[in-house]
Design a protein around this motif. Structure first.
Motif, PDB file in Angstrom:
ATOM      1  N   TYR A  14       0.828  -1.213   0.000  1.00 47.64           N
ATOM      2  CA  TYR A  14       0.000   0.000   0.000  1.00 47.64           C
ATOM      3  C   TYR A  14       0.864   1.266   0.000  1.00 47.64           C
ATOM      4  O   TYR A  14       1.786   1.414   0.806  1.00 47.64           O
ATOM      5  CB  TYR A  14      -0.917   0.019   1.217  1.00 47.64           C
ATOM      6  CG  TYR A  14      -1.882   1.190   1.237  1.00 47.64           C
ATOM      7  CD1 TYR A  14      -2.992   1.223   0.398  1.00 47.64           C
ATOM      8  CD2 TYR A  14      -1.644   2.284   2.071  1.00 47.64           C
ATOM      9  CE1 TYR A  14      -3.868   2.296   0.401  1.00 47.64           C
ATOM     10  CE2 TYR A  14      -2.507   3.371   2.081  1.00 47.64           C
ATOM     11  CZ  TYR A  14      -3.612   3.366   1.235  1.00 47.64           C
ATOM     12  OH  TYR A  14      -4.470   4.448   1.237  1.00 47.64           O
ATOM     13  N   GLY A  15       0.572   2.150  -0.932  1.00 51.29           N
ATOM     14  CA  GLY A  15       1.238   3.448  -0.977  1.00 51.29           C
ATOM     15  C   GLY A  15       2.619   3.450  -1.592  1.00 51.29           C
ATOM     16  O   GLY A  15       3.282   4.500  -1.627  1.00 51.29           O
ATOM     17  N   LYS A  16       3.091   2.303  -2.096  1.00 54.16           N
ATOM     18  CA  LYS A  16       4.432   2.281  -2.693  1.00 54.16           C
ATOM     19  C   LYS A  16       4.465   3.002  -4.037  1.00 54.16           C
ATOM     20  O   LYS A  16       5.509   3.505  -4.457  1.00 54.16           O
ATOM     21  CB  LYS A  16       4.928   0.844  -2.844  1.00 54.16           C
ATOM     22  CG  LYS A  16       5.278   0.183  -1.505  1.00 54.16           C
ATOM     23  CD  LYS A  16       6.002  -1.127  -1.705  1.00 54.16           C
ATOM     24  CE  LYS A  16       6.425  -1.721  -0.371  1.00 54.16           C
ATOM     25  NZ  LYS A  16       7.402  -0.860   0.351  1.00 54.16           N
ATOM     26  N   ASN A  17       3.354   3.013  -4.748  1.00 56.32           N
ATOM     27  CA  ASN A  17       3.238   3.761  -5.994  1.00 56.32           C
ATOM     28  C   ASN A  17       1.757   4.020  -6.245  1.00 56.32           C
ATOM     29  O   ASN A  17       0.925   3.824  -5.347  1.00 56.32           O
ATOM     30  CB  ASN A  17       3.903   3.021  -7.162  1.00 56.32           C
ATOM     31  CG  ASN A  17       3.387   1.589  -7.303  1.00 56.32           C
ATOM     32  OD1 ASN A  17       2.183   1.351  -7.194  1.00 56.32           O
ATOM     33  ND2 ASN A  17       4.299   0.645  -7.555  1.00 56.32           N
ATOM     34  N   GLN A  18       1.424   4.448  -7.456  1.00 54.98           N
ATOM     35  CA  GLN A  18       0.031   4.795  -7.743  1.00 54.98           C
ATOM     36  C   GLN A  18      -0.860   3.590  -7.974  1.00 54.98           C
ATOM     37  O   GLN A  18      -2.089   3.731  -8.125  1.00 54.98           O
ATOM     38  CB  GLN A  18      -0.051   5.731  -8.962  1.00 54.98           C
ATOM     39  CG  GLN A  18       0.266   5.073 -10.299  1.00 54.98           C
ATOM     40  CD  GLN A  18       1.738   5.106 -10.647  1.00 54.98           C
ATOM     41  OE1 GLN A  18       2.588   5.090  -9.748  1.00 54.98           O
ATOM     42  NE2 GLN A  18       2.034   5.162 -11.949  1.00 54.98           N
ATOM     43  N   PHE A  19      -0.272   2.402  -8.004  1.00 51.80           N
ATOM     44  CA  PHE A  19      -1.049   1.197  -8.270  1.00 51.80           C
ATOM     45  C   PHE A  19      -1.488   0.514  -6.975  1.00 51.80           C
ATOM     46  O   PHE A  19      -0.807   0.607  -5.948  1.00 51.80           O
ATOM     47  CB  PHE A  19      -0.236   0.226  -9.124  1.00 51.80           C
ATOM     48  CG  PHE A  19       0.160   0.772 -10.460  1.00 51.80           C
ATOM     49  CD1 PHE A  19      -0.794   0.922 -11.461  1.00 51.80           C
ATOM     50  CD2 PHE A  19       1.466   1.150 -10.708  1.00 51.80           C
ATOM     51  CE1 PHE A  19      -0.427   1.433 -12.699  1.00 51.80           C
ATOM     52  CE2 PHE A  19       1.836   1.672 -11.941  1.00 51.80           C
ATOM     53  CZ  PHE A  19       0.883   1.816 -12.943  1.00 51.80           C
ATOM     54  N   SER A  20      -2.602  -0.196  -7.057  1.00 43.99           N
ATOM     55  CA  SER A  20      -3.123  -0.904  -5.896  1.00 43.99           C
ATOM     56  C   SER A  20      -2.222  -2.093  -5.563  1.00 43.99           C
ATOM     57  O   SER A  20      -1.455  -2.556  -6.417  1.00 43.99           O
ATOM     58  CB  SER A  20      -4.539  -1.407  -6.180  1.00 43.99           C
ATOM     59  OG  SER A  20      -4.500  -2.456  -7.156  1.00 43.99           O
ATOM     60  N   PRO A  21      -2.297  -2.616  -4.322  1.00 44.25           N
ATOM     61  CA  PRO A  21      -1.523  -3.824  -3.992  1.00 44.25           C
ATOM     62  C   PRO A  21      -1.776  -4.965  -4.960  1.00 44.25           C
ATOM     63  O   PRO A  21      -0.834  -5.658  -5.369  1.00 44.25           O
ATOM     64  CB  PRO A  21      -1.996  -4.158  -2.578  1.00 44.25           C
ATOM     65  CG  PRO A  21      -2.358  -2.832  -1.997  1.00 44.25           C
ATOM     66  CD  PRO A  21      -2.974  -2.068  -3.138  1.00 44.25           C
ATOM     67  N   TYR A  22      -3.029  -5.155  -5.357  1.00 43.79           N
ATOM     68  CA  TYR A  22      -3.356  -6.229  -6.299  1.00 43.79           C
ATOM     69  C   TYR A  22      -2.651  -6.019  -7.632  1.00 43.79           C
ATOM     70  O   TYR A  22      -2.069  -6.958  -8.199  1.00 43.79           O
ATOM     71  CB  TYR A  22      -4.864  -6.305  -6.502  1.00 43.79           C
ATOM     72  CG  TYR A  22      -5.293  -7.233  -7.617  1.00 43.79           C
ATOM     73  CD1 TYR A  22      -5.189  -8.612  -7.474  1.00 43.79           C
ATOM     74  CD2 TYR A  22      -5.790  -6.731  -8.821  1.00 43.79           C
ATOM     75  CE1 TYR A  22      -5.571  -9.478  -8.488  1.00 43.79           C
ATOM     76  CE2 TYR A  22      -6.173  -7.585  -9.849  1.00 43.79           C
ATOM     77  CZ  TYR A  22      -6.062  -8.957  -9.677  1.00 43.79           C
ATOM     78  OH  TYR A  22      -6.433  -9.808 -10.684  1.00 43.79           O
ATOM     79  N   GLN A  23      -2.665  -4.809  -8.148  1.00 40.93           N
ATOM     80  CA  GLN A  23      -2.013  -4.525  -9.419  1.00 40.93           C
ATOM     81  C   GLN A  23      -0.501  -4.731  -9.330  1.00 40.93           C
ATOM     82  O   GLN A  23       0.124  -5.242 -10.267  1.00 40.93           O
ATOM     83  CB  GLN A  23      -2.327  -3.087  -9.855  1.00 40.93           C
ATOM     84  CG  GLN A  23      -3.786  -2.872 -10.252  1.00 40.93           C
ATOM     85  CD  GLN A  23      -4.103  -1.405 -10.499  1.00 40.93           C
ATOM     86  OE1 GLN A  23      -3.693  -0.533  -9.720  1.00 40.93           O
ATOM     87  NE2 GLN A  23      -4.817  -1.125 -11.572  1.00 40.93           N
TER      88      GLN A  23
END
Length: 235
Positions: free
Chosen positions: A64-73
């Motif tokens: 979570y929050g590592k980039n603009q993508f969701s954890p699933y993505q």
């Protein structure tokens, strides 16, 4: 290697590697599991292989929050990268394990029914069952329970209409076109044709399940006296 990815809740991804139960799909499942076992990615919690899929559980908080993508993505990107460099291998080098079985009598109370259902004698059922080229596709249902493919359709038999409340550990059964071995006492509806003295589930062992997906199996027929001797030798 190709695979389709599906979301399972907010902390898992299902990797579908085939649409039917066959050797090719099994080899794909085994290749992915082998890679994850040797190279687990950070954030992965565990994986669960099945007939045609591998479900990968992950920690969404880590991603979570590592980039603009969701954890699933993010996990899908990792898994797609893994799949792109994998190729399905061969099971020729898998373990070959012999499972001795005492057929019929009090150990296989449904052997007569299986024979009658297929227009065979009990001896013919035993011959078909012990001449199969078997493969463990997956472990599931109960600890150490092997789902085994390769049984002759000549002895295929539907499940019991009323499951038994308790089936002894070591019982060998048939359900449809599959055969299997109950590793612990548990309810079940498979047609029981015999029992093995081998302990398939050993909770105190470093590897509790005697069998693993990818193992090859040969069943052999033993007498009740041989069964009792082998059983006593393990206790």
């Amino acid at each position: 290697m190709n695979g389709k990815l599906y979301q399972l809740g907010d902390a898992a991804v299902i990797v579908q590697l085939g649409n039917s139960i066959n050797l090719e799909t099994h080899q794909r499942v085994k290749a992915l599991v082998g890679y994850l076992e040797q190279h687990p990615f950070t954030g992965m919690i565990e994986y669960v292989p099945a007939f045609t899929t591998v479900t990968i559980f992950y920690d969404p908080v880590y991603f979570y929050g590592k980039n603009q993508f969701s954890p699933y993505q993010q996990v899908c990107t990792i898994v797609e990268g893994i799949l792109s460099k994998l190729e399905a291998g061969s099971d020729e080098g898998g373990r070959l394990i012999e499972i001795p079985v005492c057929y019929g009598g009090s150990f296989g109370s449904d052997l007569d029914f299986v024979a009658e259902s297929n227009g065979l004698t009990t001896e013919e059922v035993i011959r078909y069952h012990t001449s199969g080229d078997y493969l463990v596709y997956m472990i599931g249902f109960a600890p150490g329970f092997p789902y085994i493919g390769g049984m002759s359709e000549r002895i295929a038999t539907p499940r019991r209409s009323s499951p038994r409340l308790a089936i002894p550990a070591g019982s060998v059964g048939i359900a449809g076109k599959q055969t299997g071995v109950y590793p612990i006492e548990t309810p079940g509806g498979w047609q029981l044709i015999g029992r093995t003295p081998l302990a398939l589930f050993r909770p105190n062992a470093s590897s509790p399940s005697l069998l693993q997906a990818g193992d090859r199996i040969r069943f052999s027929s033993i007498t009740e006296e041989e069964y009792l001797e082998m059983k006593e030798g393990q206790e």
